[in-house]
Write a protein that holds these residues in place. Sequence first.
Motif, short mmCIF file in Angstrom:
data_model
loop_
_atom_site.label_atom_id
_atom_site.label_comp_id
_atom_site.label_asym_id
_atom_site.label_seq_id
_atom_site.Cartn_x
_atom_site.Cartn_y
_atom_site.Cartn_z
N ALA A 141 0.81 -1.21 0.12
CA ALA A 141 -0.14 0.02 -0.05
C ALA A 141 0.92 1.25 0.04
O ALA A 141 2.05 1.29 0.33
N VAL A 142 0.37 2.25 -0.60
CA VAL A 142 0.95 3.73 -0.38
C VAL A 142 0.05 4.66 0.19
O VAL A 142 -1.09 4.76 0.01
N CYS A 143 0.44 5.34 1.21
CA CYS A 143 -0.19 6.57 1.88
C CYS A 143 0.27 7.80 1.23
O CYS A 143 1.48 7.88 1.50
N GLU A 160 -2.29 15.66 -10.13
CA GLU A 160 -2.09 15.30 -11.49
C GLU A 160 -0.78 14.63 -11.65
O GLU A 160 -0.71 13.66 -12.66
N SER A 161 0.21 15.11 -11.17
CA SER A 161 1.54 14.62 -11.42
C SER A 161 1.72 13.06 -11.03
O SER A 161 2.65 12.46 -11.43
N VAL A 162 0.95 12.62 -10.01
CA VAL A 162 0.93 11.23 -9.61
C VAL A 162 -0.21 10.30 -9.95
O VAL A 162 -0.04 9.44 -9.62
N ALA A 163 -1.08 10.93 -10.51
CA ALA A 163 -2.43 10.06 -10.78
C ALA A 163 -1.89 8.85 -11.80
O ALA A 163 -2.38 7.73 -11.31
N GLY A 164 -1.39 9.10 -12.89
CA GLY A 164 -1.07 7.98 -13.60
C GLY A 164 -0.30 6.87 -12.88
O GLY A 164 -0.49 5.61 -13.16
N ALA A 184 0.09 1.58 -10.22
CA ALA A 184 0.25 0.69 -9.24
C ALA A 184 -1.06 0.16 -8.56
O ALA A 184 -1.11 -1.17 -8.30
N LYS A 185 -2.19 0.86 -8.66
CA LYS A 185 -3.61 0.12 -8.34
C LYS A 185 -3.71 -0.91 -9.11
O LYS A 185 -4.41 -2.31 -8.77
N GLY A 186 -3.50 -0.95 -10.61
CA GLY A 186 -3.56 -2.09 -11.34
C GLY A 186 -2.97 -3.24 -11.05
O GLY A 186 -3.26 -4.41 -11.46
N LYS A 187 -1.90 -3.12 -10.57
CA LYS A 187 -0.89 -4.27 -9.89
C LYS A 187 -1.32 -4.55 -8.50
O LYS A 187 -0.38 -5.50 -7.94
N GLY A 188 -2.32 -4.03 -7.86
CA GLY A 188 -2.97 -4.55 -6.60
C GLY A 188 -2.39 -3.57 -5.18
O GLY A 188 -2.86 -4.21 -4.27
N GLU A 237 -9.35 11.59 -6.61
CA GLU A 237 -10.38 10.75 -6.16
C GLU A 237 -10.40 9.25 -6.94
O GLU A 237 -10.77 8.41 -6.35
N ALA A 238 -10.03 9.37 -8.02
CA ALA A 238 -9.91 8.34 -8.85
C ALA A 238 -8.87 7.30 -8.47
O ALA A 238 -8.72 6.11 -8.84
N GLU A 239 -7.75 7.86 -7.76
CA GLU A 239 -6.67 7.25 -7.45
C GLU A 239 -6.82 6.57 -5.84
O GLU A 239 -6.23 5.48 -5.46
N ALA A 240 -7.60 7.04 -5.18
CA ALA A 240 -7.57 6.83 -3.54
C ALA A 240 -8.60 5.62 -3.51
O ALA A 240 -9.70 5.64 -3.89
#
Length: 330
Positions: free
Chosen positions: A103-105, A112-116, A121-125, A137-140
Motif C-alpha cells: 500500500a501507499v499512503c 495530477e503529477s502522480v495520478a498515472g 500501481a493500483k492495477g498491480k494490486g 479521487e480516482a486514485e484513492a
Amino acid sequence: MKKKWIATLLTAALTVSLLGCGGGASDKAAATDGAAAADSGKPYIAMIALGFSHQYWQAVKQGAEQAAEEYGVSITFEGPETETQVDKQVDMLKTALGNNPVAVCMAAIDTESVAGILQEAKGKGVKVVGFDAGVGEAEADCKCTTDSIEAGAIAAEHAAELLGGKGKVAVIGYSQTTVDSVERNKGFIDKITNDYPDIEVVDVQFGDGDHLKSAEIAKAMVQANPDLNLIFTNNEGSCIGAYNGLNEVGKIDDVKLIGFDSSAAMKEAIRNGQIAGAITQDPIGMGYKSIEAAVKLVNGEEVESFIDTGCYWYDADNMDDPQIAPLLYD
C-alpha cells in the motif's frame, strides 16, 4: 484511537525534534530504507508526505509508526524539503513503488503529477490511501484527513464573529493545486458568501506557504484595500508571513488575522492577541488512521471512503485546554 496508546503519542508529538528534511537523507538512503522495509518479512507500506521537517509532519509520522507497530507492518515515511517540490515527490513515489509496497499512503503536492503512477500501481494490486492533502479521487481507495471544507467554514464562522457580521476580508492560501488548500479556501469563502451577506471577500491570493511571499501579499492587500478588516490564511507559512507583513506596515492591530495549523511563532502571537486564532488538525490521529486504513484495505476489510480525522478552533482562551494543547506543535 485507543486509550492505551494515545497519551504516549501526544507526548511524543510535543517533544519530537526537527531531525532534518526529506532530503536530509539522500535519495539513495531513502531507497535503501525502502528496500530494508520491504525485506523485513512484514507487509511494507510506503508513506509520502507533502514535506518532512516541520513538526506537523513529524507528528503524522509518530502516529503512523505507532499504528505500524500495533498492526505488524513495516513502513517508510518521507517527504521533500519544501512543499512545492513536485518532481522530488514524484521521484520518491517511483522509488517507493520500486520496493513493491502492499500500500501507499500519500499527500500529493500536485495530484495530477502522480495520478498515472498511482493508477498503474493500483492495477498491480497496490492499495492507495490519501492523507492530509490526499490524492485524486480516482486514485484513492480512501482518504484520511481533516474535512478541509468544514475546517474553512469553521474559520469563517469565527471570522464573522470577530467582525460582528460585517466587513471586508481577504484570503492568503498556500497552493492553487494542493487539494486541502483549495478546499480550505472553498469552505471559508462559501460560508462567508452564503451566510454573511454583509461580509465581502475582496481578494484571494497564494504565496506557496512561503513567509516572504505571504508577507508581500499581505502588504499589497492592505495597500489595495485600506479598509480591509481581516485576513484568513490557510497554513502556517501563510499565517506567519501575513503576520510579518502586517507588522511591517503597522497594521497588525487594525487587520485581524486568522491562521491554520500551529507553530511556536503562531502560538506566541495568539497568546498576545496579535493573531485572533487558528484551526488546528490532529496529525497524530491522521498518521495512525492512515496506516490502519491501509492495513484493512490490504486485508480485504471494508473501509469508509472518507475518514475525518478532525479539527479544532483555538485562541488565547482555549489553547491550554487538555483537548487542544496536545495538538499544537512548534
